[in-house]
Design a protein around this motif. Structure first.
Motif, PDB file in Angstrom:
ATOM      1  N   GLU A  56      77.974 -12.764 -47.187  1.00 53.34           N
ATOM      2  CA  GLU A  56      77.539 -13.885 -46.354  1.00 53.34           C
ATOM      3  C   GLU A  56      76.141 -14.306 -46.782  1.00 53.34           C
ATOM      4  N   GLU A  57      75.754 -15.492 -46.377  1.00 55.99           N
ATOM      5  CA  GLU A  57      74.360 -15.878 -46.556  1.00 55.99           C
ATOM      6  C   GLU A  57      73.607 -15.180 -45.426  1.00 55.99           C
ATOM      7  N   ARG A  58      73.171 -13.972 -45.701  1.00 53.56           N
ATOM      8  CA  ARG A  58      72.699 -13.144 -44.585  1.00 53.56           C
ATOM      9  C   ARG A  58      71.394 -13.673 -43.988  1.00 53.56           C
ATOM     10  N   VAL A  59      70.434 -13.932 -44.844  1.00 47.74           N
ATOM     11  CA  VAL A  59      69.160 -14.452 -44.364  1.00 47.74           C
ATOM     12  C   VAL A  59      68.729 -15.546 -45.315  1.00 47.74           C
ATOM     13  N   SER A  60      68.451 -16.696 -44.774  1.00 50.17           N
ATOM     14  CA  SER A  60      68.059 -17.797 -45.645  1.00 50.17           C
ATOM     15  C   SER A  60      66.646 -17.563 -46.160  1.00 50.17           C
ATOM     16  N   ALA A  61      66.286 -18.321 -47.170  1.00 54.73           N
ATOM     17  CA  ALA A  61      64.921 -18.211 -47.698  1.00 54.73           C
ATOM     18  C   ALA A  61      63.915 -18.520 -46.604  1.00 54.73           C
ATOM     19  N   ALA A  62      64.240 -19.497 -45.754  1.00 53.16           N
ATOM     20  CA  ALA A  62      63.314 -19.871 -44.677  1.00 53.16           C
ATOM     21  C   ALA A  62      63.121 -18.714 -43.706  1.00 53.16           C
ATOM     22  N   THR A  63      64.212 -18.012 -43.386  1.00 52.58           N
ATOM     23  CA  THR A  63      64.096 -16.896 -42.454  1.00 52.58           C
ATOM     24  C   THR A  63      63.354 -15.746 -43.096  1.00 52.58           C
ATOM     25  N   PHE A  64      63.560 -15.582 -44.390  1.00 50.13           N
ATOM     26  CA  PHE A  64      62.823 -14.554 -45.110  1.00 50.13           C
ATOM     27  C   PHE A  64      61.329 -14.814 -44.972  1.00 50.13           C
ATOM     28  N   GLU A  65      60.949 -16.078 -45.121  1.00 50.63           N
ATOM     29  CA  GLU A  65      59.548 -16.442 -44.961  1.00 50.63           C
ATOM     30  C   GLU A  65      59.074 -16.167 -43.549  1.00 50.63           C
ATOM     31  N   ALA A  66      59.947 -16.444 -42.577  1.00 52.57           N
ATOM     32  CA  ALA A  66      59.567 -16.226 -41.188  1.00 52.57           C
ATOM     33  C   ALA A  66      59.294 -14.743 -40.926  1.00 52.57           C
ATOM     34  N   LEU A  67      60.099 -13.882 -41.543  1.00 52.46           N
ATOM     35  CA  LEU A  67      59.865 -12.450 -41.383  1.00 52.46           C
ATOM     36  C   LEU A  67      58.481 -12.084 -41.879  1.00 52.46           C
ATOM     37  N   LYS A  68      58.119 -12.630 -43.024  1.00 53.75           N
ATOM     38  CA  LYS A  68      56.802 -12.365 -43.581  1.00 53.75           C
ATOM     39  C   LYS A  68      55.730 -12.950 -42.670  1.00 53.75           C
ATOM     40  N   PHE A  69      56.004 -14.138 -42.158  1.00 56.67           N
ATOM     41  CA  PHE A  69      55.030 -14.810 -41.310  1.00 56.67           C
ATOM     42  C   PHE A  69      54.689 -13.956 -40.102  1.00 56.67           C
ATOM     43  N   GLU A  70      55.723 -13.429 -39.471  1.00 58.29           N
ATOM     44  CA  GLU A  70      55.512 -12.605 -38.281  1.00 58.29           C
ATOM     45  C   GLU A  70      54.625 -11.407 -38.611  1.00 58.29           C
ATOM     46  N   GLU A  71      54.911 -10.771 -39.732  1.00 60.76           N
ATOM     47  CA  GLU A  71      54.133  -9.594 -40.136  1.00 60.76           C
ATOM     48  C   GLU A  71      52.676  -9.951 -40.393  1.00 60.76           C
ATOM     49  N   LEU A  72      52.461 -11.128 -40.967  1.00 64.23           N
ATOM     50  CA  LEU A  72      51.093 -11.519 -41.310  1.00 64.23           C
ATOM     51  C   LEU A  72      50.342 -12.087 -40.116  1.00 64.23           C
ATOM     52  N   ALA A  73      51.058 -12.864 -39.293  1.00 64.14           N
ATOM     53  CA  ALA A  73      50.364 -13.663 -38.275  1.00 64.14           C
ATOM     54  C   ALA A  73      50.106 -12.910 -36.972  1.00 64.14           C
ATOM     55  N   GLN A 130      49.181 -21.490 -29.320  1.00 61.31           N
ATOM     56  CA  GLN A 130      50.614 -21.755 -29.497  1.00 61.31           C
ATOM     57  C   GLN A 130      50.828 -22.847 -30.549  1.00 61.31           C
ATOM     58  N   GLU A 131      50.014 -23.884 -30.474  1.00 61.09           N
ATOM     59  CA  GLU A 131      50.126 -24.972 -31.452  1.00 61.09           C
ATOM     60  C   GLU A 131      49.839 -24.449 -32.865  1.00 61.09           C
ATOM     61  N   THR A 132      48.847 -23.555 -32.956  1.00 65.35           N
ATOM     62  CA  THR A 132      48.492 -22.980 -34.261  1.00 65.35           C
ATOM     63  C   THR A 132      49.673 -22.218 -34.857  1.00 65.35           C
ATOM     64  N   TYR A 133      50.307 -21.375 -34.038  1.00 64.43           N
ATOM     65  CA  TYR A 133      51.427 -20.579 -34.544  1.00 64.43           C
ATOM     66  C   TYR A 133      52.617 -21.470 -34.888  1.00 64.43           C
ATOM     67  N   THR A 134      52.824 -22.494 -34.089  1.00 63.31           N
ATOM     68  CA  THR A 134      53.930 -23.420 -34.365  1.00 63.31           C
ATOM     69  C   THR A 134      53.711 -24.117 -35.706  1.00 63.31           C
ATOM     70  N   LYS A 135      52.502 -24.650 -35.877  1.00 63.32           N
ATOM     71  CA  LYS A 135      52.196 -25.366 -37.124  1.00 63.32           C
ATOM     72  C   LYS A 135      52.222 -24.418 -38.317  1.00 63.32           C
ATOM     73  N   ALA A 136      51.674 -23.221 -38.107  1.00 64.67           N
ATOM     74  CA  ALA A 136      51.589 -22.277 -39.228  1.00 64.67           C
ATOM     75  C   ALA A 136      52.984 -21.848 -39.677  1.00 64.67           C
ATOM     76  N   LEU A 137      53.854 -21.593 -38.711  1.00 66.28           N
ATOM     77  CA  LEU A 137      55.213 -21.179 -39.065  1.00 66.28           C
ATOM     78  C   LEU A 137      55.929 -22.308 -39.812  1.00 66.28           C
ATOM     79  N   ARG A 138      55.706 -23.518 -39.303  1.00 63.63           N
ATOM     80  CA  ARG A 138      56.356 -24.669 -39.925  1.00 63.63           C
ATOM     81  C   ARG A 138      55.827 -24.887 -41.342  1.00 63.63           C
ATOM     82  N   GLY A 139      54.540 -24.647 -41.521  1.00 62.02           N
ATOM     83  CA  GLY A 139      53.939 -24.912 -42.842  1.00 62.02           C
ATOM     84  C   GLY A 139      53.871 -23.700 -43.736  1.00 62.02           C
ATOM     85  N   PHE A 140      54.486 -22.587 -43.280  1.00 62.56           N
ATOM     86  CA  PHE A 140      54.315 -21.330 -44.017  1.00 62.56           C
ATOM     87  C   PHE A 140      54.896 -21.395 -45.424  1.00 62.56           C
ATOM     88  N   SER A 141      55.924 -22.223 -45.588  1.00 64.81           N
ATOM     89  CA  SER A 141      56.535 -22.293 -46.916  1.00 64.81           C
ATOM     90  C   SER A 141      55.561 -22.891 -47.926  1.00 64.81           C
TER      91      SER A 141
END
Lengths: 186, 267
Positions: A5-22, A48-59
């Protein structure tokens, strides 16, 4: 045989990293936001706005560059475009660093601040113009290097040094006033 | 006695930079030497250190409400694991049907490309597996003892990992070697099960992601989710504790799955 399956998309992979860093930066970002906004609800909105924007722009975040400075920069830019921040922006644009230089005094500001209690220093910090308040917080509380401060505030290194110098003088001036005021008031 | 530096703006700047840790080593040494000799400048420096400390203490003033912290942590975590359904405000606005459509299109679009990339990585790993077994010295550290094999990698690769206890299983550890995939160093372990060899590759996930994934596989789940077949081999891969694992061999999918589970549970 199982079909992969497409287990985790590239975007979700980035999100995992984002959580660890942010998330480890959360408390300090909140403290900084609270100092900037001087209001709990506004600080929460800003974070909240910072985390929203950062997650969106993390790529678009480049690995190897300074993630902490990147997060602070997003927070600060969000603040500057907020209602409170817009008022501050006027102050930044309208006042050159030179004009913010406080009057000279015979007593070194460092001695005054050393003598003042924590609450007095906190009040003085809160009363400082935002450009001075933020640079002192980034340098002394966040212990950022001049380079990081330069990246976060988008100002040249030379301005970091001169603004820090003036911010320390300004803080000393405010503490002096508060100590004098306190003595008169007793 | 008055110091020549007293009242000098240039010196004041240099002292501030020194106390902020921003002077280069040679200048810092020179200024440090002066401070050891000049009592007036040393006292001034001490005051500034105390001032920095006061501001630092005063500045650490506000803590977020626990519920606010939890809310953001949960949202970040949710968006990590179930990004399409996360509760971030911009996503609340998305019409679910539209989201489903976009996700379907994205999965189809990426599916083909990711599949090709994954096959590329698998074929490289299969090459490493076959060439190691064909070599006169398949492993550089020959040992069935995980407590010998694991320390052997120390200093040879930029990370550490745990290996499972194999007692009571059909698997035997034969040894290990350092390997490279797209200029990324990693550990290559060889296990045996009923006279078949299985390769286990471990790479740093970050290095692998940055350098290889553009040409290689997909971002993967944090737990093994079933072997797949590639080039007549069965392959499993997953990420765990910042490391990316691949288990590859010509044995049945059950064996690959069983060894993967042992490795996964070793952490």
């Amino acid at each position: 045989m199982k079909v992969p399956e497409e287990r985790v998309s590239a975007a979700t992979f980035e999100a995992l990293k984002f959580e660890e860093l942010a998330m480890p930066l959360f408390d300090q970002l909140y403290n900084f936001a609270r100092w900037l906004t001087q209001d709990t609800a506004e600080a929460e909105d800003l974070v909240q706005e910072t985390y929203t924007k950062a997650l969106r722009g993390f790529s678009s975040f480049q690995l190897g560059t300074n993630f902490r400075a990147w997060m602070y920069r997003i927070l600060r830019n969000s603040f500057l475009s907020s209602r409170t921040g817009l008022r501050t922006m006027v102050a930044i644009d309208g006042e050159a660093d030179e004009n913010l230089l406080p009057a000279e005094s015979t007593t070194p500001e460092s001695i005054l601040i050393e003598q003042a209690d924590r609450e007095t220093v906190q009040q003085a910090l809160a009363d400082l113009p935002v450009p001075f308040r933020e640079i002192l917080l980034l340098c002394e509380v966040e212990e950022m290097s001049y380079q990081e401060i330069s990246e976060t505030l988008a100002i040249p290194m030379g301005t970091v040094m001169s603004r820090l110098f003036r911010a320390r003088k300004a803080l000393g001036g405010l503490v002096r006033e508060k100590i004098k005021g306190g003595r008169h008031g007793v | 006695m008055a110091c020549e530096h007293w009242g000098s703006k240039e010196y004041a700047d240099r002292l501030s930079a020194y106390l902020d840790g921003e002077l280069d080593p040679a200048e810092a040494r020179a200024l440090g030497a002066h401070l050891r000799e000049c009592a007036a400048c040393a006292a001034n420096a001490l005051e500034q250190v105390q001032m920095k400390r006061s501001v630092q203490l005063a500045g650490k003033r506000y803590s977020p409400r626990p519920e606010f912290r939890n809310r953001i942590a949960k949202a970040a975590s949710t968006s990590s694991k179930r990004r399409p359904k996360s509760s971030w405000q911009w996503q609340i606005l998305a019409v679910p049907a539209l989201a489903v459509l976009i996700i379907s299109l994205a999965v189809n679009f990426y599916g083909g490309r990711e599949s090709a990339r994954r096959q590329h990585v698998y074929s490289e790993l299969a090459d490493l597996h076959v060439s190691a077994l064909a070599s006169a010295t398949p492993v550089d550290v020959v040992s069935t003892d995980r407590h010998t094999v694991k320390p052997w990698f120390q200093g040879k690769i930029p990370f550490s990992f745990n290996l499972p206890e194999l007692q009571g299983t059909d698997f035997t550890l034969l040894g290990g070697r350092v390997t490279y995939l797209a200029q990324t160093p990693g550990a290559h372990l060889i296990y045996q099960v009923r006279k078949h060899e299985i390769s286990v590759f471990i790479f740093q996930d970050r290095a692998f992601e940055a350098r290889t994934l553009e040409h290689g596989g997909e971002g993967t789940a944090s737990a093994p989710s079933g072997p797949v077949s590639a080039l007549s081999f069965n392959v499993e891969n997953w990420t765990q504790n910042g490391l990316r694992y691949f288990v590859l061999g010509d044995v049945g999918a059950n064996d690959i799955e069983a060894l993967s589970k042992l490795l996964h549970d070793a952490h």
